[in-house]
Design a protein around this motif. Structure first.
Motif, short mmCIF file in Angstrom:
data_model
loop_
_atom_site.label_atom_id
_atom_site.label_comp_id
_atom_site.label_asym_id
_atom_site.label_seq_id
_atom_site.Cartn_x
_atom_site.Cartn_y
_atom_site.Cartn_z
N LEU A 1 -12.93 -45.75 20.89
CA LEU A 1 -12.31 -44.47 21.22
C LEU A 1 -13.25 -43.66 22.12
CD1 LEU A 1 -10.87 -43.52 17.71
CD2 LEU A 1 -9.68 -44.61 19.62
N ASN A 2 -14.20 -44.32 22.73
CA ASN A 2 -15.21 -43.64 23.52
C ASN A 2 -14.64 -43.09 24.83
OD1 ASN A 2 -14.97 -46.49 23.85
ND2 ASN A 2 -16.89 -46.59 24.97
N PHE A 3 -15.38 -42.13 25.39
CA PHE A 3 -15.03 -41.48 26.66
C PHE A 3 -13.65 -40.82 26.59
CE2 PHE A 3 -18.18 -44.61 27.94
CZ PHE A 3 -18.98 -43.92 28.83
N ASN A 4 -13.47 -39.97 25.59
CA ASN A 4 -12.27 -39.15 25.47
C ASN A 4 -12.72 -37.73 25.22
OD1 ASN A 4 -9.57 -40.69 25.47
ND2 ASN A 4 -10.91 -42.03 24.27
N ARG A 5 -11.86 -36.93 24.64
CA ARG A 5 -12.18 -35.54 24.28
C ARG A 5 -11.85 -35.30 22.81
NH1 ARG A 5 -9.37 -33.10 29.72
NH2 ARG A 5 -10.93 -33.91 31.16
N LEU A 6 -12.07 -36.31 22.00
CA LEU A 6 -11.72 -36.24 20.59
C LEU A 6 -12.57 -35.21 19.87
CD1 LEU A 6 -11.24 -40.04 20.05
CD2 LEU A 6 -9.44 -38.29 20.08
N THR A 7 -11.96 -34.53 18.91
CA THR A 7 -12.62 -33.44 18.21
C THR A 7 -12.58 -33.68 16.70
OG1 THR A 7 -10.55 -32.19 18.08
CG2 THR A 7 -11.96 -31.77 19.99
N GLY A 8 -13.16 -32.77 15.96
CA GLY A 8 -13.15 -32.86 14.51
C GLY A 8 -14.17 -33.87 14.02
N GLN A 9 -14.09 -34.15 12.75
CA GLN A 9 -15.02 -35.10 12.13
C GLN A 9 -14.57 -36.53 12.37
OE1 GLN A 9 -16.75 -32.62 8.37
NE2 GLN A 9 -16.55 -34.78 8.26
N ILE A 10 -15.52 -37.44 12.35
CA ILE A 10 -15.18 -38.86 12.31
C ILE A 10 -14.52 -39.06 10.95
CG2 ILE A 10 -16.08 -41.21 12.25
CD1 ILE A 10 -18.46 -40.11 13.95
N PRO A 11 -13.28 -39.54 10.91
CA PRO A 11 -12.58 -39.59 9.63
C PRO A 11 -13.22 -40.55 8.62
CG PRO A 11 -11.29 -40.67 11.33
CD PRO A 11 -12.46 -40.05 12.01
N ASP A 12 -13.32 -40.09 7.39
CA ASP A 12 -13.87 -40.92 6.31
C ASP A 12 -13.08 -42.22 6.17
OD1 ASP A 12 -15.86 -39.12 5.62
OD2 ASP A 12 -14.58 -38.08 4.18
N GLU A 13 -11.83 -42.20 6.57
CA GLU A 13 -10.95 -43.36 6.40
C GLU A 13 -11.44 -44.59 7.18
OE1 GLU A 13 -8.79 -39.88 4.98
OE2 GLU A 13 -9.97 -40.24 6.77
N ILE A 14 -12.26 -44.40 8.21
CA ILE A 14 -12.75 -45.59 8.91
C ILE A 14 -13.64 -46.43 8.00
CG2 ILE A 14 -12.58 -44.53 11.19
CD1 ILE A 14 -15.68 -44.70 11.28
N THR A 15 -14.21 -45.82 6.97
CA THR A 15 -15.08 -46.58 6.07
C THR A 15 -14.27 -47.54 5.19
OG1 THR A 15 -15.11 -44.90 4.31
CG2 THR A 15 -16.78 -44.72 6.04
N GLN A 16 -12.95 -47.46 5.23
CA GLN A 16 -12.08 -48.37 4.49
C GLN A 16 -11.83 -49.66 5.28
OE1 GLN A 16 -8.50 -46.16 3.72
NE2 GLN A 16 -9.61 -44.49 2.75
N LEU A 17 -12.28 -49.70 6.53
CA LEU A 17 -12.02 -50.84 7.40
C LEU A 17 -13.11 -51.88 7.20
CD1 LEU A 17 -10.98 -48.81 10.57
CD2 LEU A 17 -9.50 -49.78 8.79
N ASP A 18 -12.95 -52.68 6.17
CA ASP A 18 -13.97 -53.65 5.75
C ASP A 18 -14.36 -54.65 6.83
OD1 ASP A 18 -13.91 -52.49 3.23
OD2 ASP A 18 -12.42 -53.92 2.49
N GLY A 19 -13.43 -55.02 7.69
CA GLY A 19 -13.70 -56.03 8.70
C GLY A 19 -14.17 -55.47 10.03
N LEU A 20 -14.32 -54.14 10.13
CA LEU A 20 -14.72 -53.53 11.39
C LEU A 20 -16.15 -53.94 11.74
CD1 LEU A 20 -13.42 -51.52 13.44
CD2 LEU A 20 -14.83 -49.76 12.39
N THR A 21 -16.31 -54.53 12.91
CA THR A 21 -17.64 -54.95 13.36
C THR A 21 -18.19 -54.01 14.43
OG1 THR A 21 -16.73 -56.46 15.02
CG2 THR A 21 -17.25 -57.38 12.84
N GLU A 22 -17.31 -53.33 15.18
CA GLU A 22 -17.74 -52.47 16.27
C GLU A 22 -16.98 -51.16 16.23
OE1 GLU A 22 -18.57 -55.48 19.90
OE2 GLU A 22 -16.45 -55.26 19.32
N ALA A 23 -17.73 -50.05 16.31
CA ALA A 23 -17.13 -48.72 16.40
C ALA A 23 -17.80 -47.99 17.55
CB ALA A 23 -17.31 -47.95 15.10
N PHE A 24 -17.04 -47.73 18.60
CA PHE A 24 -17.54 -47.04 19.78
C PHE A 24 -16.88 -45.66 19.84
CE2 PHE A 24 -17.46 -51.61 20.83
CZ PHE A 24 -18.82 -51.82 20.98
#
Length: 144
Positions: free
Chosen positions: A50-73
């Motif tokens: 989700l890089n290079f946007n204008r996203l605001t607010g907190q990084i949602p806690d819900e991403i920590t539920q993504l057990d198979g996530l290897t990359e977060a940009f």
């Protein structure tokens, strides 16, 4: 992949219905809202860009539920708040970039680094430069 499409506005909450996705790449657009919590429904996701946007607010806690996530940009947005405390639950996470969220008068991501970072045994790239991180480096990071 929705990269370089000049999309704008909020990321729709319906994104959470795409549970079969393994890669969500929405880089270099003009999204300008918080990341919907429904992102946590993408249980097969391996790459979140989700890089290079204008996203605001907190990084949602819900991403920590993504057990198979290897990359977060998540770099070069306008995120604020802290890194989710449960980030250490993401056992597959290899790369986490959220640098340069501090822009102009916006403080960016702040607070201390979560102690749970020390549990990310697969982590090989972690970059949160140009934010408002405070405190000490978690002791467990030295064990990785």
């Amino acid at each position: 992949m929705l990269m370089l499409c000049t999309l704008e506005g909020p990321i729709p909450t319906q994104i959470g219905q795409l549970t079969g996705l393994t890669r969500l790449v929405m880089t270099k657009n003009f999204f300008n809202s918080a990341v919907p919590t429904e992102i946590g429904n993408l249980i097969n996701l391996e790459t979140l860009a989700l890089n290079f946007n204008r996203l605001t607010g907190q990084i949602p806690d819900e991403i920590t539920q993504l057990d198979g996530l290897t990359e977060a940009f998540l770099e070069i947005n306008s995120f604020s708040g802290t890194i989710p405390a449960n980030i250490g639950n993401m056992a597959s996470l290899e790369s986490f970039t959220a640098f340069r969220n501090k822009r102009g008068i916006r403080p960016g991501i702040g607070g201390p680094l979560p102690e749970s970072l020390g549990r990310l045994s697969s982590l090989n790239w972690f970059d949160v430069a140009e934010n408002s991180i405070t405190g000490e480096i978690p002791i467990g990071l030295g064990d990785l």
